[in-house]
Motif scaffolding. Sequence first.
Motif, PDB file in Angstrom:
ATOM      1  N   GLU A 194     -23.203 -53.816  64.760  1.00 28.76           N
ATOM      2  CA  GLU A 194     -23.831 -55.078  64.385  1.00 28.76           C
ATOM      3  C   GLU A 194     -23.534 -56.152  65.426  1.00 28.76           C
ATOM      4  OE1 GLU A 194     -22.323 -55.696  60.445  1.00 28.76           O
ATOM      5  OE2 GLU A 194     -24.049 -54.705  59.559  1.00 28.76           O
ATOM      6  N   HIS A 207     -20.271 -64.861  58.109  1.00 29.65           N
ATOM      7  CA  HIS A 207     -21.489 -64.740  57.304  1.00 29.65           C
ATOM      8  C   HIS A 207     -21.809 -63.325  56.841  1.00 29.65           C
ATOM      9  CE1 HIS A 207     -22.379 -68.881  58.170  1.00 29.65           C
ATOM     10  NE2 HIS A 207     -22.271 -68.649  59.461  1.00 29.65           N
ATOM     11  N   GLY A 208     -21.039 -62.348  57.257  1.00 26.35           N
ATOM     12  CA  GLY A 208     -21.328 -60.977  56.858  1.00 26.35           C
ATOM     13  C   GLY A 208     -22.654 -60.513  57.433  1.00 26.35           C
ATOM     14  N   ALA A 209     -23.435 -59.813  56.634  1.00 25.12           N
ATOM     15  CA  ALA A 209     -24.689 -59.235  57.111  1.00 25.12           C
ATOM     16  C   ALA A 209     -25.898 -60.090  56.736  1.00 25.12           C
ATOM     17  CB  ALA A 209     -24.849 -57.824  56.561  1.00 25.12           C
ATOM     18  N   ASP A 210     -25.697 -61.387  56.590  1.00 24.77           N
ATOM     19  CA  ASP A 210     -26.792 -62.304  56.287  1.00 24.77           C
ATOM     20  C   ASP A 210     -27.515 -62.607  57.600  1.00 24.77           C
ATOM     21  OD1 ASP A 210     -28.501 -64.335  55.553  1.00 24.77           O
ATOM     22  OD2 ASP A 210     -26.961 -65.559  54.579  1.00 24.77           O
ATOM     23  N   TRP A 211     -28.441 -61.726  57.986  1.00 23.81           N
ATOM     24  CA  TRP A 211     -29.066 -61.796  59.309  1.00 23.81           C
ATOM     25  C   TRP A 211     -29.854 -63.069  59.553  1.00 23.81           C
ATOM     26  CZ3 TRP A 211     -27.734 -59.200  63.472  1.00 23.81           C
ATOM     27  CH2 TRP A 211     -26.899 -58.110  63.276  1.00 23.81           C
ATOM     28  N   PRO A 212     -30.588 -63.586  58.591  1.00 26.98           N
ATOM     29  CA  PRO A 212     -31.256 -64.868  58.862  1.00 26.98           C
ATOM     30  C   PRO A 212     -30.250 -65.978  59.188  1.00 26.98           C
ATOM     31  CG  PRO A 212     -32.246 -63.804  56.960  1.00 26.98           C
ATOM     32  CD  PRO A 212     -31.022 -63.012  57.311  1.00 26.98           C
ATOM     33  N   LYS A 213     -29.152 -66.021  58.443  1.00 25.88           N
ATOM     34  CA  LYS A 213     -28.110 -67.028  58.700  1.00 25.88           C
ATOM     35  C   LYS A 213     -27.444 -66.765  60.050  1.00 25.88           C
ATOM     36  CE  LYS A 213     -25.445 -70.447  57.457  1.00 25.88           C
ATOM     37  NZ  LYS A 213     -25.943 -71.808  57.404  1.00 25.88           N
ATOM     38  N   LEU A 214     -27.165 -65.501  60.369  1.00 27.84           N
ATOM     39  CA  LEU A 214     -26.552 -65.159  61.657  1.00 27.84           C
ATOM     40  C   LEU A 214     -27.423 -65.624  62.813  1.00 27.84           C
ATOM     41  CD1 LEU A 214     -25.313 -61.539  60.902  1.00 27.84           C
ATOM     42  CD2 LEU A 214     -23.869 -63.534  61.348  1.00 27.84           C
ATOM     43  N   ASP A 273     -29.747 -67.980  62.791  1.00 31.52           N
ATOM     44  CA  ASP A 273     -29.778 -69.445  62.839  1.00 31.52           C
ATOM     45  C   ASP A 273     -28.513 -69.998  63.496  1.00 31.52           C
ATOM     46  OD1 ASP A 273     -32.236 -69.475  61.580  1.00 31.52           O
ATOM     47  OD2 ASP A 273     -31.412 -69.962  59.595  1.00 31.52           O
ATOM     48  N   GLU A 274     -27.362 -69.465  63.095  1.00 31.16           N
ATOM     49  CA  GLU A 274     -26.091 -69.921  63.661  1.00 31.16           C
ATOM     50  C   GLU A 274     -25.995 -69.587  65.145  1.00 31.16           C
ATOM     51  OE1 GLU A 274     -23.331 -71.510  62.277  1.00 31.16           O
ATOM     52  OE2 GLU A 274     -24.475 -71.891  60.456  1.00 31.16           O
TER      53      GLU A 274
END
Length: 58
Positions: free
Chosen positions: A18, A40-47, A49-50
């Motif tokens: 990942e 954020h773990g596996a929160d891909w939209p948040k990842l 964005d960050e």
Amino acid sequence: MQRKANKASRVAKGQELEVEHLVEVTEIDPEQARTLLRKHGADWPKLKDEAEALKKED
């Protein structure tokens, strides 16, 4: 049987893929990717964005 606690400073072996994927997709460095994955773990939209926010800071 006691299990060793995972250190928050390390990404699990399975997450290394990942990390590589996040680096490839967002062009951030691997340490930044590990930090985001821990946060954020596996929160891909948040990842994503960050990661974009990090790129703008550099």
